[in-house]
Design a protein around this motif. Structure first.
Motif, PDB file in Angstrom:
ATOM      1  N   SER A  14      23.174  10.028 -22.759  1.00  0.00           N
ATOM      2  CA  SER A  14      22.629   8.781 -22.224  1.00  0.00           C
ATOM      3  C   SER A  14      21.647   8.242 -23.255  1.00  0.00           C
ATOM      4  CB  SER A  14      21.946   9.006 -20.874  1.00  0.00           C
ATOM      5  OG  SER A  14      20.855   9.892 -21.008  1.00  0.00           O
ATOM      6  N   HIS A  15      21.074   7.073 -22.976  1.00  0.00           N
ATOM      7  CA  HIS A  15      20.089   6.515 -23.878  1.00  0.00           C
ATOM      8  C   HIS A  15      18.922   7.493 -24.063  1.00  0.00           C
ATOM      9  CE1 HIS A  15      22.166   2.752 -24.029  1.00  0.00           C
ATOM     10  NE2 HIS A  15      22.035   2.549 -22.724  1.00  0.00           N
ATOM     11  N   TYR A  16      18.566   7.758 -25.304  1.00  0.00           N
ATOM     12  CA  TYR A  16      17.448   8.622 -25.670  1.00  0.00           C
ATOM     13  C   TYR A  16      17.663  10.085 -25.277  1.00  0.00           C
ATOM     14  CZ  TYR A  16      15.250   4.031 -25.992  1.00  0.00           C
ATOM     15  OH  TYR A  16      14.967   2.730 -26.292  1.00  0.00           O
ATOM     16  N   SER A  17      18.883  10.441 -25.007  1.00  0.00           N
ATOM     17  CA  SER A  17      19.169  11.822 -24.634  1.00  0.00           C
ATOM     18  C   SER A  17      20.557  12.207 -25.117  1.00  0.00           C
ATOM     19  CB  SER A  17      19.090  11.988 -23.104  1.00  0.00           C
ATOM     20  OG  SER A  17      19.394  13.321 -22.735  1.00  0.00           O
ATOM     21  N   VAL A  18      20.700  13.429 -25.603  1.00  0.00           N
ATOM     22  CA  VAL A  18      22.003  13.919 -26.042  1.00  0.00           C
ATOM     23  C   VAL A  18      22.395  15.124 -25.203  1.00  0.00           C
ATOM     24  CG1 VAL A  18      21.734  13.086 -28.415  1.00  0.00           C
ATOM     25  CG2 VAL A  18      20.964  15.385 -27.810  1.00  0.00           C
ATOM     26  N   SER A  19      23.672  15.404 -25.147  1.00  0.00           N
ATOM     27  CA  SER A  19      24.168  16.470 -24.286  1.00  0.00           C
ATOM     28  C   SER A  19      24.699  17.659 -25.060  1.00  0.00           C
ATOM     29  CB  SER A  19      25.281  15.929 -23.369  1.00  0.00           C
ATOM     30  OG  SER A  19      26.376  15.485 -24.142  1.00  0.00           O
ATOM     31  N   ASN A  20      24.714  17.607 -26.391  1.00  0.00           N
ATOM     32  CA  ASN A  20      25.204  18.761 -27.142  1.00  0.00           C
ATOM     33  C   ASN A  20      24.381  18.953 -28.404  1.00  0.00           C
ATOM     34  OD1 ASN A  20      26.839  17.582 -29.610  1.00  0.00           O
ATOM     35  ND2 ASN A  20      27.371  16.326 -27.832  1.00  0.00           N
ATOM     36  N   PHE A  21      24.422  20.175 -28.895  1.00  0.00           N
ATOM     37  CA  PHE A  21      23.586  20.580 -30.020  1.00  0.00           C
ATOM     38  C   PHE A  21      24.390  21.585 -30.838  1.00  0.00           C
ATOM     39  CE2 PHE A  21      20.278  23.450 -31.742  1.00  0.00           C
ATOM     40  CZ  PHE A  21      19.489  22.532 -32.414  1.00  0.00           C
ATOM     41  N   MET A  22      24.575  21.330 -32.124  1.00  0.00           N
ATOM     42  CA  MET A  22      25.421  22.148 -32.989  1.00  0.00           C
ATOM     43  C   MET A  22      24.567  22.999 -33.916  1.00  0.00           C
ATOM     44  SD  MET A  22      28.938  22.158 -33.499  1.00  0.00           S
ATOM     45  CE  MET A  22      29.539  20.465 -33.560  1.00  0.00           C
ATOM     46  N   ILE A  23      24.986  24.252 -34.109  1.00  0.00           N
ATOM     47  CA  ILE A  23      24.283  25.180 -34.992  1.00  0.00           C
ATOM     48  C   ILE A  23      25.256  25.727 -36.026  1.00  0.00           C
ATOM     49  CG2 ILE A  23      23.248  27.483 -35.105  1.00  0.00           C
ATOM     50  CD1 ILE A  23      21.975  26.839 -32.357  1.00  0.00           C
ATOM     51  N   ARG A  24      24.869  25.647 -37.292  1.00  0.00           N
ATOM     52  CA  ARG A  24      25.615  26.302 -38.373  1.00  0.00           C
ATOM     53  C   ARG A  24      24.949  27.659 -38.606  1.00  0.00           C
ATOM     54  NH1 ARG A  24      27.108  23.008 -43.663  1.00  0.00           N
ATOM     55  NH2 ARG A  24      28.659  22.285 -42.147  1.00  0.00           N
ATOM     56  N   PRO A  25      25.665  28.753 -38.392  1.00  0.00           N
ATOM     57  CA  PRO A  25      25.031  30.071 -38.461  1.00  0.00           C
ATOM     58  C   PRO A  25      24.575  30.441 -39.863  1.00  0.00           C
ATOM     59  CG  PRO A  25      27.404  30.299 -38.250  1.00  0.00           C
ATOM     60  CD  PRO A  25      27.095  28.846 -38.052  1.00  0.00           C
ATOM     61  N   ARG A  26      23.460  31.162 -39.927  1.00  0.00           N
ATOM     62  CA  ARG A  26      22.977  31.795 -41.144  1.00  0.00           C
ATOM     63  C   ARG A  26      22.630  33.242 -40.799  1.00  0.00           C
ATOM     64  NH1 ARG A  26      17.880  28.779 -43.305  1.00  0.00           N
ATOM     65  NH2 ARG A  26      17.234  29.354 -41.195  1.00  0.00           N
ATOM     66  N   VAL A  27      22.932  34.164 -41.693  1.00  0.00           N
ATOM     67  CA  VAL A  27      22.587  35.560 -41.460  1.00  0.00           C
ATOM     68  C   VAL A  27      21.076  35.661 -41.272  1.00  0.00           C
ATOM     69  CG1 VAL A  27      22.520  37.871 -42.471  1.00  0.00           C
ATOM     70  CG2 VAL A  27      24.590  36.465 -42.689  1.00  0.00           C
ATOM     71  N   GLY A  28      20.662  36.305 -40.183  1.00  0.00           N
ATOM     72  CA  GLY A  28      19.249  36.467 -39.874  1.00  0.00           C
ATOM     73  C   GLY A  28      18.715  35.485 -38.859  1.00  0.00           C
ATOM     74  N   ASP A  29      19.487  34.457 -38.520  1.00  0.00           N
ATOM     75  CA  ASP A  29      19.055  33.489 -37.502  1.00  0.00           C
ATOM     76  C   ASP A  29      19.241  34.078 -36.106  1.00  0.00           C
ATOM     77  OD1 ASP A  29      18.360  31.653 -39.389  1.00  0.00           O
ATOM     78  OD2 ASP A  29      20.018  30.276 -39.006  1.00  0.00           O
ATOM     79  N   PHE A  30      18.292  33.780 -35.219  1.00  0.00           N
ATOM     80  CA  PHE A  30      18.322  34.284 -33.848  1.00  0.00           C
ATOM     81  C   PHE A  30      17.929  33.152 -32.915  1.00  0.00           C
ATOM     82  CE2 PHE A  30      16.112  36.445 -30.255  1.00  0.00           C
ATOM     83  CZ  PHE A  30      17.145  37.253 -29.809  1.00  0.00           C
ATOM     84  N   TYR A  31      18.769  32.881 -31.915  1.00  0.00           N
ATOM     85  CA  TYR A  31      18.543  31.788 -30.970  1.00  0.00           C
ATOM     86  C   TYR A  31      18.445  32.333 -29.548  1.00  0.00           C
ATOM     87  CZ  TYR A  31      19.701  28.566 -34.737  1.00  0.00           C
ATOM     88  OH  TYR A  31      19.700  27.876 -35.924  1.00  0.00           O
ATOM     89  N   ILE A  32      17.552  31.727 -28.764  1.00  0.00           N
ATOM     90  CA  ILE A  32      17.323  32.094 -27.368  1.00  0.00           C
ATOM     91  C   ILE A  32      17.632  30.877 -26.504  1.00  0.00           C
ATOM     92  CG2 ILE A  32      15.640  32.993 -25.713  1.00  0.00           C
ATOM     93  CD1 ILE A  32      13.926  33.792 -28.222  1.00  0.00           C
ATOM     94  N   PHE A  33      18.311  31.097 -25.370  1.00  0.00           N
ATOM     95  CA  PHE A  33      18.677  29.974 -24.515  1.00  0.00           C
ATOM     96  C   PHE A  33      18.853  30.435 -23.071  1.00  0.00           C
ATOM     97  CE2 PHE A  33      22.390  31.808 -26.522  1.00  0.00           C
ATOM     98  CZ  PHE A  33      23.336  31.927 -25.517  1.00  0.00           C
TER      99      PHE A  33
END
Length: 214
Positions: free
Chosen positions: A164-183
């Motif tokens: 919607s306006h001023y809001s997005v519904s998806n988020f893309m990540i390109r992996p790198r060794v050592g990266d850690f994501y919490i969700f």
């Protein structure tokens, strides 16, 4: 009960809606330890998971303990920050004690042309992913994919809500060794296939943060 917002300054910008993601770089010795501990002799959990990948191997207790020891503070900090954010600051973390309850951890071994379809995690409050290995030469594939208007090869994509306006519904990540994501465990996510021969190795954990009075 809904949180009641009271402005604390003459001007401020805030984000009252939508989930929060967390990111931290893993210690190199944890990456090295987990890679050295990966074995095809571990219990294969693939039949219980949605991934269209080679193997999803369960963590034995020493690997769960190692990941919790290295990453536990970041996981608890996410919980605290998200709780502060969701209550507009009406959350006293200093009066609480926190403990991780990790339900499961597992390696995800993805090879060329494999993928992980859109899914969520159940039976927990938080999920996470850490990257341990990438196929040699995948940077060349990414450089070629970047020429397209929507590069995706081997990427992790999160999805929540509707654009919607001023809001997005998806988020893309390109992996790198050592990266850690919490969700949050309810957040939809998927992993796209890639073409480069070799292994894209990551690990995931399902967990909750248990609170008690300090």
């Amino acid at each position: 009960m809904s949180a009641i917002f009271t402005p604390s300054a003459d001007k401020e910008f805030f984000t009252p809606f939508g989930p929060m993601l967390g990111y931290v770089r893993m210690p190199p010795n944890l990456v090295e330890y987990l890679n050295a501990s990966m074995s095809e002799q571990l219990e294969d959990h693939s039949a219980s998971l949605v991934g269209k990948v080679r193997q999803e191997l369960l963590f034995p207790k020493p690997l769960v303990d190692a990941a919790a020891g290295a990453l536990g503070n970041a996981l608890i900090e996410y919980h605290i920050r998200a709780s502060h954010r969701g209550t507009f600051g009406d959350y006293d973390h200093t009066a609480k004690r926190y403990e991780l309850n990790i339900m499961a951890g597992w390696f995800v071994r993805q090879f060329e042309n494999e993928y992980n379809p859109l899914h969520i995690h159940t039976g927990c409050a938080l999920s996470c992913v850490g990257y341990l290995r990438l196929p040699e030469g995948i940077d060349d594939e990414w450089a070629e994919d970047d020429k397209d208007h929507h590069p995706t090869h081997g990427h992790l994509q999160f999805a929540h809500g509707t654009d919607s306006h001023y809001s997005v519904s998806n988020f893309m990540i390109r992996p790198r060794v050592g990266d850690f994501y919490i969700f949050p465990s309810y957040m939809f996510h998927s992993v796209y296939p890639f073409k480069t021969p070799g292994e894209r190795r990551s690990f995931s954990m399902n967990l909750s943060v248990v609170e008690s009075e300090a």
